[in-house]
Design a protein around this motif. Structure first.
Motif, PDB file in Angstrom:
ATOM      1  N   MET A 268       0.873  -1.183   0.000  1.00 19.66           N
ATOM      2  CA  MET A 268       0.000   0.000   0.000  1.00 19.66           C
ATOM      3  C   MET A 268       0.908   1.231   0.000  1.00 19.66           C
ATOM      4  N   PHE A 269       0.927   1.922  -1.138  1.00 19.46           N
ATOM      5  CA  PHE A 269       1.830   3.055  -1.269  1.00 19.46           C
ATOM      6  C   PHE A 269       1.230   4.067  -2.239  1.00 19.46           C
ATOM      7  N   THR A 270       1.296   5.339  -1.864  1.00 18.57           N
ATOM      8  CA  THR A 270       0.870   6.426  -2.739  1.00 18.57           C
ATOM      9  C   THR A 270       2.015   7.426  -2.842  1.00 18.57           C
ATOM     10  N   ASP A 271       2.310   7.840  -4.060  1.00 18.35           N
ATOM     11  CA  ASP A 271       3.330   8.852  -4.308  1.00 18.35           C
ATOM     12  C   ASP A 271       3.046  10.072  -3.432  1.00 18.35           C
ATOM     13  N   LYS A 272       4.095  10.657  -2.861  1.00 19.05           N
ATOM     14  CA  LYS A 272       3.937  11.779  -1.923  1.00 19.05           C
ATOM     15  C   LYS A 272       3.104  12.930  -2.493  1.00 19.05           C
ATOM     16  N   ASN A 273       3.195  13.163  -3.787  1.00 16.66           N
ATOM     17  CA  ASN A 273       2.476  14.276  -4.407  1.00 16.66           C
ATOM     18  C   ASN A 273       0.973  14.029  -4.546  1.00 16.66           C
ATOM     19  N   TYR A 274       0.515  12.816  -4.232  1.00 19.70           N
ATOM     20  CA  TYR A 274      -0.892  12.466  -4.438  1.00 19.70           C
ATOM     21  C   TYR A 274      -1.583  11.988  -3.153  1.00 19.70           C
ATOM     22  N   ARG A 275      -0.913  12.150  -2.039  1.00 19.89           N
ATOM     23  CA  ARG A 275      -1.477  11.661  -0.782  1.00 19.89           C
ATOM     24  C   ARG A 275      -2.614  12.553  -0.293  1.00 19.89           C
ATOM     25  N   ARG A 276      -3.470  11.977   0.560  1.00 21.66           N
ATOM     26  CA  ARG A 276      -4.599  12.667   1.198  1.00 21.66           C
ATOM     27  C   ARG A 276      -5.680  13.044   0.173  1.00 21.66           C
ATOM     28  N   LYS A 277      -5.836  12.211  -0.864  1.00 24.91           N
ATOM     29  CA  LYS A 277      -6.846  12.459  -1.887  1.00 24.91           C
ATOM     30  C   LYS A 277      -7.790  11.265  -2.057  1.00 24.91           C
ATOM     31  N   GLY A 278      -7.733  10.298  -1.121  1.00 21.55           N
ATOM     32  CA  GLY A 278      -8.631   9.144  -1.189  1.00 21.55           C
ATOM     33  C   GLY A 278      -8.136   7.995  -2.054  1.00 21.55           C
ATOM     34  N   ILE A 279      -6.943   8.113  -2.604  1.00 18.18           N
ATOM     35  CA  ILE A 279      -6.409   7.083  -3.497  1.00 18.18           C
ATOM     36  C   ILE A 279      -6.157   5.782  -2.741  1.00 18.18           C
ATOM     37  N   ALA A 280      -5.490   5.861  -1.603  1.00 19.38           N
ATOM     38  CA  ALA A 280      -5.191   4.647  -0.824  1.00 19.38           C
ATOM     39  C   ALA A 280      -6.484   3.959  -0.381  1.00 19.38           C
ATOM     40  N   LYS A 281      -7.474   4.740   0.011  1.00 21.86           N
ATOM     41  CA  LYS A 281      -8.756   4.163   0.434  1.00 21.86           C
ATOM     42  C   LYS A 281      -9.408   3.395  -0.714  1.00 21.86           C
ATOM     43  N   GLU A 282      -9.373   3.964  -1.903  1.00 26.59           N
ATOM     44  CA  GLU A 282      -9.956   3.289  -3.071  1.00 26.59           C
ATOM     45  C   GLU A 282      -9.184   2.007  -3.400  1.00 26.59           C
ATOM     46  N   LEU A 283      -7.859   2.076  -3.375  1.00 29.83           N
ATOM     47  CA  LEU A 283      -7.050   0.881  -3.629  1.00 29.83           C
ATOM     48  C   LEU A 283      -7.328  -0.194  -2.584  1.00 29.83           C
ATOM     49  N   LEU A 284      -7.414   0.220  -1.328  1.00 28.41           N
ATOM     50  CA  LEU A 284      -7.696  -0.712  -0.246  1.00 28.41           C
ATOM     51  C   LEU A 284      -9.059  -1.372  -0.444  1.00 28.41           C
ATOM     52  N   SER A 285     -10.060  -0.596  -0.803  1.00 29.05           N
ATOM     53  CA  SER A 285     -11.404  -1.147  -1.038  1.00 29.05           C
ATOM     54  C   SER A 285     -11.371  -2.231  -2.113  1.00 29.05           C
ATOM     55  N   ARG A 286     -10.595  -1.997  -3.156  1.00 29.06           N
ATOM     56  CA  ARG A 286     -10.543  -2.942  -4.270  1.00 29.06           C
ATOM     57  C   ARG A 286      -9.839  -4.247  -3.899  1.00 29.06           C
ATOM     58  N   VAL A 287      -8.701  -4.167  -3.199  1.00 31.12           N
ATOM     59  CA  VAL A 287      -8.015  -5.424  -2.855  1.00 31.12           C
ATOM     60  C   VAL A 287      -8.741  -6.174  -1.747  1.00 31.12           C
ATOM     61  N   VAL A 288      -9.419  -5.470  -0.843  1.00 31.82           N
ATOM     62  CA  VAL A 288     -10.217  -6.156   0.178  1.00 31.82           C
ATOM     63  C   VAL A 288     -11.396  -6.871  -0.487  1.00 31.82           C
ATOM     64  N   ALA A 289     -12.002  -6.250  -1.493  1.00 25.51           N
ATOM     65  CA  ALA A 289     -13.078  -6.914  -2.243  1.00 25.51           C
ATOM     66  C   ALA A 289     -12.547  -8.176  -2.936  1.00 25.51           C
ATOM     67  N   ASP A 290     -11.324  -8.098  -3.467  1.00 24.69           N
ATOM     68  CA  ASP A 290     -10.710  -9.282  -4.081  1.00 24.69           C
ATOM     69  C   ASP A 290     -10.527 -10.394  -3.054  1.00 24.69           C
ATOM     70  N   ALA A 291     -10.097 -10.028  -1.845  1.00 29.08           N
ATOM     71  CA  ALA A 291      -9.904 -11.030  -0.789  1.00 29.08           C
ATOM     72  C   ALA A 291     -11.226 -11.691  -0.425  1.00 29.08           C
ATOM     73  N   LYS A 292     -12.277 -10.894  -0.339  1.00 32.02           N
ATOM     74  CA  LYS A 292     -13.598 -11.452  -0.031  1.00 32.02           C
ATOM     75  C   LYS A 292     -14.031 -12.410  -1.139  1.00 32.02           C
ATOM     76  N   ALA A 293     -13.832 -11.997  -2.392  1.00 28.08           N
ATOM     77  CA  ALA A 293     -14.218 -12.845  -3.525  1.00 28.08           C
ATOM     78  C   ALA A 293     -13.409 -14.138  -3.556  1.00 28.08           C
ATOM     79  N   TYR A 294     -12.166 -14.093  -3.089  1.00 24.09           N
ATOM     80  CA  TYR A 294     -11.301 -15.278  -3.050  1.00 24.09           C
ATOM     81  C   TYR A 294     -11.754 -16.256  -1.963  1.00 24.09           C
ATOM     82  N   GLY A 295     -12.547 -15.758  -1.009  1.00 26.83           N
ATOM     83  CA  GLY A 295     -13.033 -16.602   0.082  1.00 26.83           C
ATOM     84  C   GLY A 295     -12.284 -16.416   1.382  1.00 26.83           C
TER      85      GLY A 295
END
Length: 150
Positions: free
Chosen positions: A91-118
């Protein structure tokens, strides 16, 4: 700023690995070894067999955020009756793009993948910087993480 989200592909691995190393250095790693060959081997094998997934945040052609989820299986236990666990990393966001919700969106997507994997749970060893993100998402701190090295 138009951020797009897409899955990691093998052609992205060199940039993905550079960002992973930047993340580890930001978190305080000082070891002086070249992890690139080992990381490339790991990601190529586990992307191919589906036991590693990753979403990227991209601005134009530039990768500005990464995520990763490795799937492992252990004997089932009460808090994880499937025995399948998602291990969150990268989980990493370039310093110039932090605090814009990017990490939260990425986290939501990989957690959804984990749920789908079982997976019955997702685990991470959070950096100080990431604790707020994970807490706000619903992760609960578990102070029992220990490791034995050979």
């Amino acid at each position: 700023m138009e951020i797009e989200y897409r899955r990691l592909k093998e052609k992205d691995l060199d940039i993905f690995i550079d960002m992973r190393i930047r993340q580890l250095r930001e978190e305080g790693a000082t070891e002086d070894i070249d992890l690139r060959p080992n990381l490339k081997d790991y990601y190529k094998r586990h992307l191919a067999d589906g036991t590693f997934v990753s979403w990227l945040a991209v601005n134009g052609e530039k990768i500005i955020g990464t995520s990763g989820m490795s799937f492992v299986e252990k004997p089932p236990y009460f808090s994880c009756p499937t025995g399948k666990i998602g291990l969150l990393s990268s989980m990493f966001t370039d310093k110039n793009y932090r605090r814009k919700g990017i990490a939260k969106e990425l986290l939501s997507r990989v957690v959804a993948d984990a749920k789908a994997y079982g997976c019955g749970c997702v685990q991470i060893t959070a950096s100080n910087m990431g604790v707020l993100l994970y807490t706000n998402f619903g992760f609960v701190k578990n102070g029992n993480f220990m490791q034995y090295n050979f």
